[in-house]
Design a protein around this motif. Structure first.
Motif, PDB file in Angstrom:
ATOM      1  N   GLY A 203      93.285  39.502 118.850  1.00 21.97           N
ATOM      2  CA  GLY A 203      94.659  38.868 119.579  1.00 21.97           C
ATOM      3  C   GLY A 203      94.526  38.981 121.110  1.00 21.97           C
ATOM      4  N   LYS A 204      93.474  38.900 121.692  1.00 25.48           N
ATOM      5  CA  LYS A 204      93.269  38.853 123.251  1.00 25.48           C
ATOM      6  C   LYS A 204      93.987  37.315 123.889  1.00 25.48           C
ATOM      7  N   ARG A 205      94.120  37.359 125.073  1.00 24.19           N
ATOM      8  CA  ARG A 205      94.531  36.084 125.780  1.00 24.19           C
ATOM      9  C   ARG A 205      93.234  35.584 126.073  1.00 24.19           C
ATOM     10  N   VAL A 206      92.942  34.188 125.331  1.00 21.90           N
ATOM     11  CA  VAL A 206      91.579  33.663 125.830  1.00 21.90           C
ATOM     12  C   VAL A 206      91.715  32.258 126.461  1.00 21.90           C
ATOM     13  N   ALA A 207      90.875  32.326 127.623  1.00 24.40           N
ATOM     14  CA  ALA A 207      90.810  31.005 128.452  1.00 24.40           C
ATOM     15  C   ALA A 207      89.648  30.577 128.018  1.00 24.40           C
ATOM     16  N   ILE A 208      89.822  29.350 127.380  1.00 19.98           N
ATOM     17  CA  ILE A 208      88.747  28.683 126.564  1.00 19.98           C
ATOM     18  C   ILE A 208      88.210  27.664 127.443  1.00 19.98           C
ATOM     19  N   ALA A 209      86.910  27.902 127.852  1.00 17.95           N
ATOM     20  CA  ALA A 209      86.029  26.688 128.545  1.00 17.95           C
ATOM     21  C   ALA A 209      85.003  26.204 127.524  1.00 17.95           C
ATOM     22  N   ASN A 210      84.817  26.867 126.373  1.00 23.64           N
ATOM     23  CA  ASN A 210      83.706  26.477 125.416  1.00 23.64           C
ATOM     24  C   ASN A 210      84.368  25.651 124.454  1.00 23.64           C
ATOM     25  N   LYS A 211      84.375  24.229 124.639  1.00 22.14           N
ATOM     26  CA  LYS A 211      84.966  23.384 123.953  1.00 22.14           C
ATOM     27  C   LYS A 211      84.425  23.241 122.406  1.00 22.14           C
ATOM     28  N   GLU A 212      83.143  23.581 122.439  1.00 18.10           N
ATOM     29  CA  GLU A 212      82.409  23.717 121.280  1.00 18.10           C
ATOM     30  C   GLU A 212      83.278  24.558 120.041  1.00 18.10           C
ATOM     31  N   THR A 213      83.668  25.664 120.502  1.00 18.29           N
ATOM     32  CA  THR A 213      84.379  26.489 119.736  1.00 18.29           C
ATOM     33  C   THR A 213      85.442  25.711 118.725  1.00 18.29           C
TER      34      THR A 213
ATOM     35  N   HIS B 269      87.009  44.505 122.936  1.00 18.89           N
ATOM     36  CA  HIS B 269      87.378  45.817 123.286  1.00 18.89           C
ATOM     37  C   HIS B 269      88.605  46.135 123.809  1.00 18.89           C
ATOM     38  N   PRO B 270      89.373  47.213 123.564  1.00 20.82           N
ATOM     39  CA  PRO B 270      90.709  47.589 123.816  1.00 20.82           C
ATOM     40  C   PRO B 270      90.951  47.468 125.244  1.00 20.82           C
ATOM     41  N   ASP B 271      90.064  47.881 126.283  1.00 21.74           N
ATOM     42  CA  ASP B 271      90.092  47.772 127.591  1.00 21.74           C
ATOM     43  C   ASP B 271      90.030  46.457 128.179  1.00 21.74           C
ATOM     44  N   VAL B 272      90.096  45.492 127.779  1.00 21.01           N
ATOM     45  CA  VAL B 272      90.036  44.037 128.068  1.00 21.01           C
ATOM     46  C   VAL B 272      91.228  43.340 127.648  1.00 21.01           C
ATOM     47  N   ASP B 273      91.914  42.670 128.548  1.00 21.06           N
ATOM     48  CA  ASP B 273      92.987  41.820 128.273  1.00 21.06           C
ATOM     49  C   ASP B 273      92.782  40.538 128.036  1.00 21.06           C
ATOM     50  N   THR B 274      91.985  39.958 128.940  1.00 24.23           N
ATOM     51  CA  THR B 274      91.566  38.420 128.975  1.00 24.23           C
ATOM     52  C   THR B 274      90.142  38.043 128.654  1.00 24.23           C
ATOM     53  N   VAL B 275      89.755  37.073 127.705  1.00 23.53           N
ATOM     54  CA  VAL B 275      88.515  36.746 127.672  1.00 23.53           C
ATOM     55  C   VAL B 275      88.315  35.330 128.158  1.00 23.53           C
TER      56      VAL B 275
END
Length: 394
Positions: free
Chosen positions: A122-132, A96-102
């Motif tokens: 192109g979001k900033r992604v805080a990745i806690a899902n190691k399975e990705t 969504h365009p109104d989201v900066d970080t996922v």
């Protein structure tokens, strides 16, 4: 390097009702002037999600299971929150365009869709899902390079490596060492595990409070195996540049060793809010909400080699990190079903890595699979694990 976070960082929390998600909301609320919960998601836990929305007033909420729409009362969610249903809603709020970080906190392969959508946009992604990264590491990293999406690790071990690597040049790195608590069965022999590893004991983690799936993974050390695979792709390492060590106190979260023999580590009391906050604020550091080290009292830090005979899942992690290709998708899918079978009582604890190894050996390996092929093998491995015959059925 990832860019500075925006003045008001608008955040989508995927899997907000899980352990990572609830800790993330604590961090967001502690820094309400600079962090905003814009969207929250859950699979079918609509009541906890509704309570979170009443508290944080996000713009969007998503329940990935569309059947939940029939269960929800008219006043469950606040008027400010638009509620969507179905898995496509997770992808919509991830891009969504109104989201900066996922924040990718959905456990298991189910988290891949949201993470992929966030990276693709192109979001900033805080990745806690190691399975990705376990399932589709090379494809995910190539996509991030193409779109410029910054990937900031949230796992405490990978956050530690990320932070320590900032202190040295990438070409000077020799290897990384991931620490593991050892879980509830630390020091147990294979024979004792065979006889005494019950569901209740496996769920009694001595250090971390986590969901049942990750807790069982910690008990088998499959969690560390998956982290080895994740680190392989996230930090662009060879498999022989990754090691693991048992550290019962869970204070040293990982090491980075450089060519000259220098070793840098990140230390803090075990609390996931610290790496979550760092992923949201990097490269800045804000006043924390987590406990800090008390250097006025004595501390003991122990480091022990892992027992690969008692915990063969760890060897599977090194094998998959070395082979790559389709191996990660198969191992992860097989393990997800194996853990559920153990919790259901249809698989012994020691059969989890045994069955995963059998299915890994039995699949048609492809060194450079497409995403469609990885998803096909994910489904294949789950069905194979359901069919795998346990000694409990004899």
């Amino acid at each position: 390097m990832p860019s500075d976070p925006p003045a008001l960082n608008r955040i989508s929390v995927l899997g907000s009702t899980g352990s990572i998600g609830t800790s993330c909301l604590d961090v967001i609320e502690a820094h309400g002037s600079r962090l905003q919960a814009t969207a929250l998601t859950a699979h079918r836990s609509w009541e906890p999600l509704a309570r979170q929305c009443q508290r944080t007033k996000p713009r969007f909420a998503v329940l990935a299971d569309p059947a939940t729409q029939k269960l929800i009362g008219g006043n469950a969610f606040p008027r400010e929150t638009e509620v969507w249903f179905g898995p496509e809603g997770v992808e919509r709020i991830s891009s969504h365009p109104d989201v900066d970080t996922v924040v990718c906190g959905i456990v298991g392969a189910a988290g891949l869709r949201g993470a992929w959508a966030a990276i693709e946009s192109g979001k900033r992604v805080a990745i806690a899902n190691k399975e990705t990264l376990v399932v589709a590491g090379p494809l995910v990293m190539n996509l991030a390079a193409k779109t410029g999406a910054p990937l900031i690790p949230v796992d405490s071990e990978h956050s530690a490596v990320f932070q320590a690597m900032l202190s040295g040049r990438r070409r000077d790195l020799k290897r990384i060492v991931l620490t593991a608590s050892g879980g509830p069965f630390r020091g147990w022999s294979r024979d004792r595990l065979e006889q005494e590893a019950t569901i209740a004991r496996a769920l009694a983690h001595p250090t971390w409070q986590m969901g049942p799936k990750i807790t069982i993974d910690s008990a088998t050390m499959m969690n560390k195996a998956l982290e080895i695979i994740e680190a392989r792709w996230l930090f662009d390492l060879d498999a022989d540049q990754i090691a693991a060590v048992i550290h019962p106190q869970s204070i040293v979260h990982s090491f980075v060793e450089f060519l000259d023999g220098s070793v840098l580590a990140q230390l803090s009391p075990p609390d996931m809010k610290l790496p979550i906050q760092y992923a949201l604020t990097y490269p800045e550091r804000w006043a924390g909400t987590s406990p800090t080290m008390d250097w006025t009292r004595a501390h003991q830090l122990d480091f022990l080699p892992p027992d690969l005979d008692a915990f063969p899942a760890l060897a599977l992690g090194f094998e998959v990190a070395k082979r790559g290709g389709t191996c990660g998708a198969v191992l992860n899918a097989a393990n997800e079903v194996a853990v559920q079978r153990f919790l259901d009582g249809s698989l012994k604890f020691t059969e989890i890595p045994q069955a995963c190894g059998d299915i890994l050996k039995g699949h048609n390996f492809d060194a450079q699979p497409s995403l469609a092929e990885l998803l096909r093998l994910d489904d294949w491995a789950r069905k194979e694990m359901q069919r795998w015959k346990s000694s409990l059925s004899n």
